[in-house]
Design a protein around this motif. Structure first.
Motif, PDB file in Angstrom:
ATOM      1  N   ALA A  75      -4.780  -4.443  10.721  1.00 49.28           N
ATOM      2  CA  ALA A  75      -4.814  -4.795   9.300  1.00 49.28           C
ATOM      3  C   ALA A  75      -5.749  -3.854   8.544  1.00 49.28           C
ATOM      4  CB  ALA A  75      -5.252  -6.243   9.121  1.00 49.28           C
ATOM      5  N   THR A  76      -6.921  -3.574   9.146  1.00 54.69           N
ATOM      6  CA  THR A  76      -7.884  -2.668   8.520  1.00 54.69           C
ATOM      7  C   THR A  76      -7.290  -1.268   8.369  1.00 54.69           C
ATOM      8  OG1 THR A  76      -9.584  -3.923   9.672  1.00 54.69           O
ATOM      9  CG2 THR A  76     -10.266  -1.869   8.645  1.00 54.69           C
ATOM     10  N   LEU A  77      -6.624  -0.847   9.428  1.00 52.36           N
ATOM     11  CA  LEU A  77      -6.004   0.485   9.422  1.00 52.36           C
ATOM     12  C   LEU A  77      -4.868   0.544   8.395  1.00 52.36           C
ATOM     13  CD1 LEU A  77      -6.543   2.947  11.267  1.00 52.36           C
ATOM     14  CD2 LEU A  77      -4.491   2.302  12.531  1.00 52.36           C
ATOM     15  N   PHE A  78      -4.024  -0.491   8.396  1.00 51.63           N
ATOM     16  CA  PHE A  78      -2.898  -0.545   7.451  1.00 51.63           C
ATOM     17  C   PHE A  78      -3.403  -0.508   6.028  1.00 51.63           C
ATOM     18  CE2 PHE A  78       0.485  -2.924  10.165  1.00 51.63           C
ATOM     19  CZ  PHE A  78       0.479  -1.863  11.038  1.00 51.63           C
ATOM     20  N   PHE A  79      -4.513  -1.209   5.796  1.00 56.73           N
ATOM     21  CA  PHE A  79      -5.007  -1.292   4.433  1.00 56.73           C
ATOM     22  C   PHE A  79      -5.485   0.071   3.934  1.00 56.73           C
ATOM     23  CE2 PHE A  79      -8.143  -1.929   1.161  1.00 56.73           C
ATOM     24  CZ  PHE A  79      -7.449  -2.759   0.306  1.00 56.73           C
ATOM     25  N   HIS A  80      -6.109   0.829   4.835  1.00 61.90           N
ATOM     26  CA  HIS A  80      -6.721   2.078   4.391  1.00 61.90           C
ATOM     27  C   HIS A  80      -5.802   3.288   4.488  1.00 61.90           C
ATOM     28  CE1 HIS A  80     -10.481  -0.290   4.792  1.00 61.90           C
ATOM     29  NE2 HIS A  80     -10.752   0.379   3.709  1.00 61.90           N
ATOM     30  N   VAL A  81      -4.861   3.251   5.402  1.00 61.37           N
ATOM     31  CA  VAL A  81      -3.975   4.405   5.570  1.00 61.37           C
ATOM     32  C   VAL A  81      -2.535   3.963   5.332  1.00 61.37           C
ATOM     33  CG1 VAL A  81      -3.434   6.390   7.010  1.00 61.37           C
ATOM     34  CG2 VAL A  81      -5.570   5.157   7.369  1.00 61.37           C
ATOM     35  N   ARG A  82      -2.057   4.261   4.130  1.00 65.36           N
ATOM     36  CA  ARG A  82      -0.739   3.805   3.730  1.00 65.36           C
ATOM     37  C   ARG A  82       0.356   4.295   4.687  1.00 65.36           C
ATOM     38  NH1 ARG A  82       1.757   2.070  -1.166  1.00 65.36           N
ATOM     39  NH2 ARG A  82      -0.319   1.848  -2.023  1.00 65.36           N
ATOM     40  N   ALA A  83       0.214   5.537   5.134  1.00 68.25           N
ATOM     41  CA  ALA A  83       1.249   6.117   5.991  1.00 68.25           C
ATOM     42  C   ALA A  83       1.361   5.327   7.298  1.00 68.25           C
ATOM     43  CB  ALA A  83       0.926   7.573   6.292  1.00 68.25           C
ATOM     44  N   VAL A  84       0.204   4.914   7.833  1.00 68.69           N
ATOM     45  CA  VAL A  84       0.222   4.136   9.074  1.00 68.69           C
ATOM     46  C   VAL A  84       0.903   2.794   8.829  1.00 68.69           C
ATOM     47  CG1 VAL A  84      -1.200   3.012  10.824  1.00 68.69           C
ATOM     48  CG2 VAL A  84      -1.863   5.239   9.928  1.00 68.69           C
ATOM     49  N   GLY A 137      -5.570 -11.153   2.832  1.00 67.31           N
ATOM     50  CA  GLY A 137      -6.949 -11.339   2.389  1.00 67.31           C
ATOM     51  C   GLY A 137      -7.542 -10.074   1.775  1.00 67.31           C
ATOM     52  N   PHE A 138      -7.311  -8.940   2.433  1.00 71.05           N
ATOM     53  CA  PHE A 138      -7.852  -7.677   1.916  1.00 71.05           C
ATOM     54  C   PHE A 138      -7.315  -7.389   0.517  1.00 71.05           C
ATOM     55  CE2 PHE A 138      -8.263  -5.944   6.511  1.00 71.05           C
ATOM     56  CZ  PHE A 138      -9.434  -6.661   6.657  1.00 71.05           C
ATOM     57  N   ASN A 139      -6.054  -7.781   0.290  1.00 70.67           N
ATOM     58  CA  ASN A 139      -5.435  -7.484  -0.995  1.00 70.67           C
ATOM     59  C   ASN A 139      -5.735  -8.514  -2.063  1.00 70.67           C
ATOM     60  OD1 ASN A 139      -3.967  -4.976  -0.667  1.00 70.67           O
ATOM     61  ND2 ASN A 139      -2.791  -6.064   0.892  1.00 70.67           N
ATOM     62  N   ALA A 140      -6.337  -9.635  -1.659  1.00 77.26           N
ATOM     63  CA  ALA A 140      -6.548 -10.726  -2.612  1.00 77.26           C
ATOM     64  C   ALA A 140      -7.870 -10.606  -3.365  1.00 77.26           C
ATOM     65  CB  ALA A 140      -6.488 -12.068  -1.888  1.00 77.26           C
ATOM     66  N   VAL A 141      -8.600  -9.511  -3.143  1.00 76.92           N
ATOM     67  CA  VAL A 141      -9.881  -9.336  -3.831  1.00 76.92           C
ATOM     68  C   VAL A 141      -9.627  -9.111  -5.321  1.00 76.92           C
ATOM     69  CG1 VAL A 141     -11.896  -7.854  -4.018  1.00 76.92           C
ATOM     70  CG2 VAL A 141     -10.967  -8.395  -1.780  1.00 76.92           C
ATOM     71  N   PRO A 142     -10.318  -9.861  -6.204  1.00 79.04           N
ATOM     72  CA  PRO A 142     -10.082  -9.676  -7.637  1.00 79.04           C
ATOM     73  C   PRO A 142     -10.443  -8.263  -8.073  1.00 79.04           C
ATOM     74  CG  PRO A 142     -11.704 -11.426  -7.231  1.00 79.04           C
ATOM     75  CD  PRO A 142     -11.317 -10.878  -5.906  1.00 79.04           C
ATOM     76  N   PRO A 143      -9.606  -7.650  -8.933  1.00 76.78           N
ATOM     77  CA  PRO A 143      -9.853  -6.272  -9.361  1.00 76.78           C
ATOM     78  C   PRO A 143     -11.218  -6.110 -10.032  1.00 76.78           C
ATOM     79  CG  PRO A 143      -7.805  -7.128 -10.326  1.00 76.78           C
ATOM     80  CD  PRO A 143      -8.362  -8.219  -9.487  1.00 76.78           C
ATOM     81  N   GLU A 144     -11.674  -7.144 -10.731  1.00 79.06           N
ATOM     82  CA  GLU A 144     -12.988  -7.042 -11.381  1.00 79.06           C
ATOM     83  C   GLU A 144     -14.104  -6.861 -10.360  1.00 79.06           C
ATOM     84  OE1 GLU A 144     -13.404 -10.427 -14.020  1.00 79.06           O
ATOM     85  OE2 GLU A 144     -13.191  -9.084 -15.727  1.00 79.06           O
ATOM     86  N   ALA A 145     -13.953  -7.498  -9.189  1.00 79.40           N
ATOM     87  CA  ALA A 145     -14.973  -7.352  -8.147  1.00 79.40           C
ATOM     88  C   ALA A 145     -14.989  -5.912  -7.629  1.00 79.40           C
ATOM     89  CB  ALA A 145     -14.716  -8.336  -7.015  1.00 79.40           C
ATOM     90  N   LEU A 161     -16.970  -3.494   3.806  1.00 81.48           N
ATOM     91  CA  LEU A 161     -17.833  -4.381   4.594  1.00 81.48           C
ATOM     92  C   LEU A 161     -18.478  -5.484   3.758  1.00 81.48           C
ATOM     93  CD1 LEU A 161     -19.589  -1.865   6.982  1.00 81.48           C
ATOM     94  CD2 LEU A 161     -17.719  -3.441   7.479  1.00 81.48           C
ATOM     95  N   LYS A 162     -18.828  -5.155   2.518  1.00 84.52           N
ATOM     96  CA  LYS A 162     -19.572  -6.130   1.721  1.00 84.52           C
ATOM     97  C   LYS A 162     -18.676  -6.932   0.783  1.00 84.52           C
ATOM     98  CE  LYS A 162     -23.995  -3.759   1.792  1.00 84.52           C
ATOM     99  NZ  LYS A 162     -24.711  -4.686   2.679  1.00 84.52           N
ATOM    100  N   LEU A 163     -17.462  -6.454   0.535  1.00 86.10           N
ATOM    101  CA  LEU A 163     -16.586  -7.203  -0.374  1.00 86.10           C
ATOM    102  C   LEU A 163     -15.283  -7.639   0.299  1.00 86.10           C
ATOM    103  CD1 LEU A 163     -15.977  -8.290  -3.201  1.00 86.10           C
ATOM    104  CD2 LEU A 163     -14.960  -6.098  -3.749  1.00 86.10           C
ATOM    105  N   ARG A 164     -14.489  -6.671   0.732  1.00 88.47           N
ATOM    106  CA  ARG A 164     -13.157  -7.035   1.211  1.00 88.47           C
ATOM    107  C   ARG A 164     -13.184  -7.904   2.460  1.00 88.47           C
ATOM    108  NH1 ARG A 164      -9.331  -4.894  -1.906  1.00 88.47           N
ATOM    109  NH2 ARG A 164      -9.752  -2.814  -2.720  1.00 88.47           N
ATOM    110  N   PHE A 165     -13.999  -7.498   3.419  1.00 86.26           N
ATOM    111  CA  PHE A 165     -14.000  -8.244   4.679  1.00 86.26           C
ATOM    112  C   PHE A 165     -14.472  -9.692   4.503  1.00 86.26           C
ATOM    113  CE2 PHE A 165     -15.737  -9.548   8.797  1.00 86.26           C
ATOM    114  CZ  PHE A 165     -14.550  -9.511   9.528  1.00 86.26           C
TER     115      PHE A 165
END
Lengths: 248, 233
Positions: A75-84, A137-145, A161-165
């Protein structure tokens, strides 16, 4: 405690009705043993069943750890590397959609008749809910945050580490709870296919021998195993997410 | 000069949000930006703060630092109030003492609570304290009081004026409320699809609530309403 009372009464009532029903109608024991005989089988085979219960739980816990760890990393990898994500996610869905029972014989060919096959089967079932929930969950972070972190000069790692996770933790735990129950399913499916160890093995062999009370005892223990694993995760969730539960 | 916009233009795709904006904001000034929904107020604020690059032109803030106060408090629900206020330090910013911030926004007594245990007004004060702790020379506020009830809102306005006068920063304040803009600001920028006009507020400092009954207050409110034209603010 009060909320546990109604289901407890209902279960006791059902067990009573079951006992009476089977005895009055004279249902053969090999088809539908009365609860008293199941209890007796449980008692007489306690040592043997406990060993098999331990085997199944060990496989489930190892598989659950492997599967959920993989789910989290992916999930972490998918979130950060779109191609993966774009290349690998369809494969993950494919694996998820393939019935584990259909690949179990293949797992035996690959991993042998030992514990490894069962661990892999458990991992295969538990990784997907963790993966999907984490990504949600990673994608549900409010844009303002995210804006807040960027305005404070946060780098990508800190943002994660401090917000998304931490933000994804409630989602992660939903996935873990589903994964925990499925891990036991996976382990038992693995045991069905190979070997005579574990509760799955007991269920299969007692079926052959028409030792139905023992089979019921094993089923009961399997269900108990699933519930306890789920319970441990739920307990952990309550501790880790005290801030989240308090909000409800 | 703290903020200097030179022909700043922002377009999303082919439709421009605003075109050729030029303005200057002086050090220590309190400027409100008002306009109908979708006129680009928030985009303008994000551009001043460097979160959004302009399509063309530029907004220059020199060496000045910006602190954001968002519409929602955006507090991290798993952190206590003081740990929320301390967040900028963990992200590498120089900060003032957390205790000073807590007393500035009068939240010493709740520093160990979690955000959900605080009222909306209190959460917004934490939001403000977290922005102020980095000692920004520019405070960018995006409708920070819009979700508060009227009484809390009026109290927060007075509190903001008090804090602003103590800290002497420059404030750009986006709002939907004409009376709020007049009460707080030195100047009000009216942003509509046609462009930007600016209206000065002829009220003395320090502001008092009594001024809201004054002639010049109502006069300025009327001027702003006319400037907004048929647009509903």
């Amino acid at each position: 405690m009060r909320k546990h009372l109604p289901p407890a009464i209902l279960i006791l009532l059902m067990v009573g009705v079951w006992e009476l029903f089977v005895r009055i109608l004279g249902v053969p024991v090999y088809l539908f043993p009365p609860p008293s005989l199941v209890a007796q089988a449980l008692w007489e085979n306690a040592a043997r069943l406990a060993g098999h219960f331990g085997t199944t739980m060990l496989e489930s816990v190892l598989g659950f750890g492997l599967g959920s760890g993989l789910g989290l990393v992916l999930a972490t990898l998918f979130f950060h590397v779109r191609a993966v994500k774009e290349s690998t996610y369809p494969i993950a869905i494919g694996i998820q959609s393939t019935p584990t029972i259909a690949v179990a014989p293949l797992l035996i060919l690959w991993f042998g008749n030992g514990i490894m096959t069962k661990v892999v089967a458990a991992a295969l079932l538990s990784f997907f809910p963790v993966l999907v929930n984490c990504m949600k969950g990673f994608n549900a972070v409010p844009p303002e945050a995210v804006d807040l972190f960027k305005s404070l000069g946060s780098g990508k790692t800190q943002l994660f580490l401090k917000l998304r996770f931490p933000h994804a933790l409630p989602y992660l735990f939903s996935g873990l709870k589903v994964g925990a129950s499925l891990a036991v399913v996976g382990a038992i499916v693995g045991e069905f296919t190979g070997g005579d160890k574990g509760l799955g093995g007991i269920i299969v062999t007692s079926g052959f021998l028409l030792e139905t009370p023992t089979m019921f005892a094993a089923i009961l223990l399997a269900s108990l195993g699933g519930i306890s694993l789920l319970g441990v995760v739920a307990l952990l969730e309550k501790r880790v997410l005290h801030w989240h539960h308090a909000r409800d | 000069m703290v903020i200097h916009a030179k022909q700043a233009t922002k377009a999303f795709g082919t439709s421009p949000v605003f075109d050729n904006l030029s303005f200057r904001i002086k050090k220590g000034e309190f400027v409100s930006i008002i306009g109908p929904s979708g006129c680009g107020k928030t985009s303008l604020l994000r551009m001043i703060g460097g979160l959004l690059p302009p399509t063309s032109g530029k907004i220059d803030v020199g060496h000045h630092t910006c602190g954001f106060v968002f519409q929602q408090p955006v507090l991290l629900p798993w952190r206590t109030i003081q740990d929320n206020i301390r967040l900028p330090k963990e992200l590498g910013k120089d900060i003032q003492a957390v205790e000073d911030m807590l007393s500035l926004v009068q939240l010493d007594h709740v520093k160990d609570r979690l955000p959900h245990q605080l009222s909306g007004g209190m959460q917004q004060r934490v939001n403000l304290a977290r922005a102020l702790i980095t000692k920004p020379s520019i405070l960018l506020m995006d409708e920070p009081f819009s979700s508060l009830d009227e009484i809390t809102r009026e109290n927060m306005q007075d509190e903001l004026i008090r804090i602003w006068q103590a800290s002497k920063n420059t404030v750009a304040f986006v709002t939907h409320s004409i009376p709020e803009a007049v009460y707080l600001s030195d100047r009000v920028f009216v942003l509509t699809a046609e462009g930007m006009t600016e209206i000065g507020v002829p009220l003395a400092r320090p502001r008092t609530r009594k001024m809201k009954q004054s002639k010049s207050f109502h006069h300025t409110v009327n001027r702003l309403q006319r400037a907004l034209g048929g647009h509903h603010a």
